[in-house]
Design an enzyme around this catalytic site. Sequence first.
Site, PDB file in Angstrom:
ATOM      1  N   SER A 138       1.131   3.725   1.128  1.00 27.38           N
ATOM      2  CA  SER A 138       2.430   4.335   1.402  1.00 27.38           C
ATOM      3  C   SER A 138       2.622   5.580   0.561  1.00 27.38           C
ATOM      4  O   SER A 138       1.982   5.748  -0.487  1.00 27.38           O
ATOM      5  CB  SER A 138       3.541   3.329   1.084  1.00 27.38           C
ATOM      6  OG  SER A 138       4.820   3.920   1.157  1.00 27.38           O
ATOM      7  N   TYR A 187       7.556  -3.023  -4.434  1.00 25.54           N
ATOM      8  CA  TYR A 187       6.919  -2.463  -3.239  1.00 25.54           C
ATOM      9  C   TYR A 187       6.049  -1.261  -3.595  1.00 25.54           C
ATOM     10  O   TYR A 187       4.883  -1.178  -3.189  1.00 25.54           O
ATOM     11  CB  TYR A 187       7.973  -2.067  -2.214  1.00 25.54           C
ATOM     12  CG  TYR A 187       7.388  -1.471  -0.960  1.00 25.54           C
ATOM     13  CD1 TYR A 187       6.770  -2.276  -0.006  1.00 25.54           C
ATOM     14  CD2 TYR A 187       7.420  -0.097  -0.729  1.00 25.54           C
ATOM     15  CE1 TYR A 187       6.217  -1.734   1.141  1.00 25.54           C
ATOM     16  CE2 TYR A 187       6.877   0.450   0.411  1.00 25.54           C
ATOM     17  CZ  TYR A 187       6.275  -0.365   1.346  1.00 25.54           C
ATOM     18  OH  TYR A 187       5.714   0.197   2.478  1.00 25.54           O
TER      19      TYR A 187
END
Length: 255
Positions: A135, A148
């Site tokens: 990401s 995350y």
Amino acid sequence: MKGIAIVTGASSGIGREFVKLLLKAKEVDEIWAVARDKEKLNRLKNRFGVRVKIYSVDLSNLDQIKKFGAVVKQKKPDIKYLINSAGYAKFCSYENLSVRQTVNMIDVNCSAVVAMTLLAIPYMKRDSHILNLSSQASFQPLPYQNVYSATKTFVRHYSRALNVELREKGISVTAVCPGWMRTALYQRAMIGADKTVNNFLGMTAPDKVAAKALRDARRNKDMSVYGIYVRASHVAAKLLPQKVMMKLWMLQQNF
């Protein structure tokens, strides 16, 4: 021997887009779609046909991954692609999550990626590809998204290092680093916390990210970054101290 593509998180979002694209790949005869929700998997199979084989697996459960690994060992497929696109996120403070939820995020985003990769490698030949969903969040520490972003940093570093190790086998590993995408992941991540992400700058469509990721993997690139905004973030994270990047993030999200 049939050429197989394994896609985790295949029932929705970018995983579903990878399935659609791989159905057009001449080297892929069959797609093994892996996800937890069997109902969604059945809908996927009904839409895309007999070339899609479905496997309901809870990727936070190592025993279930091992059972899937036993299927792979029994069938001894020629795996052309492994795409680890399953992911889990919650955008909130650490205190809004239980220990179980936090560890579950690590299990799905990190442990499952490693486990699926290790069980697939023995059945991959030269010119096979592994794509792991990292990401833009991996470029810097992100307060109120701390676990995350940390898991995605793990995925990026793991993938790039493994790419070097597998080079002599002719197997490429690509860390796919998208920004915000129009998928259910970020919608499920919003839990109504007092402090949460509210600025989704650079939002894009998952089909575009998936298409570029496959192109980059076939070119044996160890990272795939889609979009000007995400590229700029990557450059900024290289040039600026992490404390500065975190302050910019906090300002962007009005924390």
